[in-house]
Design a protein around this motif. Sequence first.
Motif, PDB file in Angstrom:
ATOM      1  N   TYR A  11       0.893  -1.167   0.000  1.00 28.24           N
ATOM      2  CA  TYR A  11       0.000   0.000   0.000  1.00 28.24           C
ATOM      3  C   TYR A  11       0.927   1.211   0.000  1.00 28.24           C
ATOM      4  CZ  TYR A  11      -3.592  -3.094   2.171  1.00 28.24           C
ATOM      5  OH  TYR A  11      -4.466  -4.084   2.488  1.00 28.24           O
ATOM      6  N   SER A  41      -5.402  -9.494   7.296  1.00 30.37           N
ATOM      7  CA  SER A  41      -6.553  -9.008   6.518  1.00 30.37           C
ATOM      8  C   SER A  41      -6.190  -8.807   5.067  1.00 30.37           C
ATOM      9  CB  SER A  41      -7.002  -7.639   7.034  1.00 30.37           C
ATOM     10  OG  SER A  41      -7.926  -7.778   8.032  1.00 30.37           O
ATOM     11  N   LYS A  45      -8.204 -10.379   2.058  1.00 32.77           N
ATOM     12  CA  LYS A  45      -8.823  -9.527   1.031  1.00 32.77           C
ATOM     13  C   LYS A  45      -8.256  -9.846  -0.351  1.00 32.77           C
ATOM     14  CE  LYS A  45      -9.697  -5.690   4.165  1.00 32.77           C
ATOM     15  NZ  LYS A  45      -9.011  -4.505   4.699  1.00 32.77           N
ATOM     16  N   GLU A  78     -14.130  -8.471   8.189  1.00 40.79           N
ATOM     17  CA  GLU A  78     -13.976  -8.104   9.600  1.00 40.79           C
ATOM     18  C   GLU A  78     -15.013  -7.054   9.987  1.00 40.79           C
ATOM     19  OE1 GLU A  78     -10.188  -6.355  10.474  1.00 40.79           O
ATOM     20  OE2 GLU A  78     -10.521  -6.512  12.631  1.00 40.79           O
ATOM     21  N   ILE A  79     -15.211  -6.100   9.072  1.00 43.73           N
ATOM     22  CA  ILE A  79     -16.202  -5.053   9.329  1.00 43.73           C
ATOM     23  C   ILE A  79     -17.342  -5.260   8.345  1.00 43.73           C
ATOM     24  CG2 ILE A  79     -16.597  -2.549   9.360  1.00 43.73           C
ATOM     25  CD1 ILE A  79     -13.382  -2.484   9.811  1.00 43.73           C
TER      26      ILE A  79
HETATM   27  P1  ADP Z   1      -7.505  -4.713   9.708  1.00 50.06           P
HETATM   28  O1  ADP Z   1      -6.285  -4.585  10.579  1.00 50.06           O
HETATM   29  O2  ADP Z   1      -8.171  -6.024   9.873  1.00 50.06           O
HETATM   30  O3  ADP Z   1      -7.275  -4.335   8.274  1.00 50.06           O
HETATM   31  P2  ADP Z   1      -8.248  -2.112  10.475  1.00 50.06           P
HETATM   32  O4  ADP Z   1      -9.293  -1.654  11.449  1.00 50.06           O
HETATM   33  O5  ADP Z   1      -6.819  -1.901  10.732  1.00 50.06           O
HETATM   34  O6  ADP Z   1      -8.543  -3.650  10.246  1.00 50.06           O
HETATM   35  O7  ADP Z   1      -8.573  -1.494   9.053  1.00 50.06           O
HETATM   36  C1  ADP Z   1      -9.843  -1.077   8.682  1.00 50.06           C
HETATM   37  C2  ADP Z   1      -9.787  -0.574   7.260  1.00 50.06           C
HETATM   38  O8  ADP Z   1      -8.798   0.458   7.138  1.00 50.06           O
HETATM   39  C3  ADP Z   1      -9.395  -1.661   6.291  1.00 50.06           C
HETATM   40  O9  ADP Z   1     -10.136  -1.519   5.116  1.00 50.06           O
HETATM   41  C4  ADP Z   1      -7.903  -1.412   6.038  1.00 50.06           C
HETATM   42  O10 ADP Z   1      -7.546  -1.854   4.747  1.00 50.06           O
HETATM   43  C5  ADP Z   1      -7.792   0.086   6.184  1.00 50.06           C
HETATM   44  N1  ADP Z   1      -6.466   0.475   6.737  1.00 50.06           N
HETATM   45  C6  ADP Z   1      -5.780  -0.173   7.697  1.00 50.06           C
HETATM   46  N2  ADP Z   1      -4.592   0.418   7.933  1.00 50.06           N
HETATM   47  C7  ADP Z   1      -4.549   1.489   7.081  1.00 50.06           C
HETATM   48  C8  ADP Z   1      -3.573   2.493   6.817  1.00 50.06           C
HETATM   49  N3  ADP Z   1      -2.401   2.543   7.450  1.00 50.06           N
HETATM   50  N4  ADP Z   1      -3.866   3.426   5.894  1.00 50.06           N
HETATM   51  C9  ADP Z   1      -5.030   3.378   5.235  1.00 50.06           C
HETATM   52  N5  ADP Z   1      -5.996   2.448   5.426  1.00 50.06           N
HETATM   53  C10 ADP Z   1      -5.738   1.517   6.332  1.00 50.06           C
END
Ligand code: ADP
Length: 218
Positions: A11, A41, A45, A78-79
């Motif tokens: 990312y 995750s 995904k 997860e959500i």
């Molecule tokens: P998970 O750890 O299971 O991905 P999070 O609560 O960390 O759950 O993430 C929720 C959402 O935010 C997900 O869609 C994830 O892809 C996105 N996300 C997580 N970390 C970041 C980040 N550093 N920057 C942008 N989006 C993020």
Amino acid sequence: MLDVIGLSKKYNKTLAVDNVSFDIQNGTVGVLIGPNGSGKSTIIKSVAGLLRYTGEIKINNLPNKDIEAKKVFGYIPEIPAMFPLLTVREHIVYILKAYGLEIDNEKIDSLLKRFDLTDKQDKLGDELSKGMMQKVSICCALAVEPEVIMLDEPMVGLDPKAIKELKIIIKELKEKNCTILISTHMLEMVEDVWDMMILMKEGRKVGQYYKNQMGDKD
Ligand code: ADP
Ligand code: ADP
């Protein structure tokens, strides 16, 4: 059967998953375990076809991008995302229609019953608690009777009764020869259902264990 070969995902600057490979045989449960941010995750995904990645992912020997592969898998995020103006029951009907399956009301009734949703089947998506959304999301994934199912932190936010039911369902899916991928940061949530476990740390696979090698019995 699920094959993940050399999966990497970046990312922007974050290398979230770094060259991870594993496979999960039919009728077995593979678990991704590791702390928050370790890439679990992102792997799920990617397998569900929701992200661009490098590497190869195959479902029953077909690339996961293939429409025939998509038809056989179920994904529980997860959500959970709900349609605000569809009822609980309509969510399940919707998913059955999307998969081109017949609307089997008895099947819907029995799924709703297992998760104590019978009395709540006419509630709208935006009236649901997080736990109820999670249960609806599980019902939707199960309704299509997938051959491969992915569950991202499925136990988080569920009440103890629903957790127990979900564990029973996972065992039933195994008996039906389903391939199951679960992510969790809590070992105790999967200790009685797992067959293979991948330990994730900072995007890398740092260990792989098989239950039958550890002398464990069900
Ligand atoms: P998970 O750890 O299971 O991905 P999070 O609560 O960390 O759950 O993430 C929720 C959402 O935010 C997900 O869609 C994830 O892809 C996105 N996300 C997580 N970390 C970041 C980040 N550093 N920057 C942008 N989006 C993020
Ligand atoms: P886990 O599920 O193990 O909590 P994730 O796959 O959610 O891990 O995250 C792995 C890494 O990728 C973390 O550093 C997270 O912040 C980052 N990440 C996840 N989603 C995004 C996103 N949409 N954009 C940017 N970074 C992300």
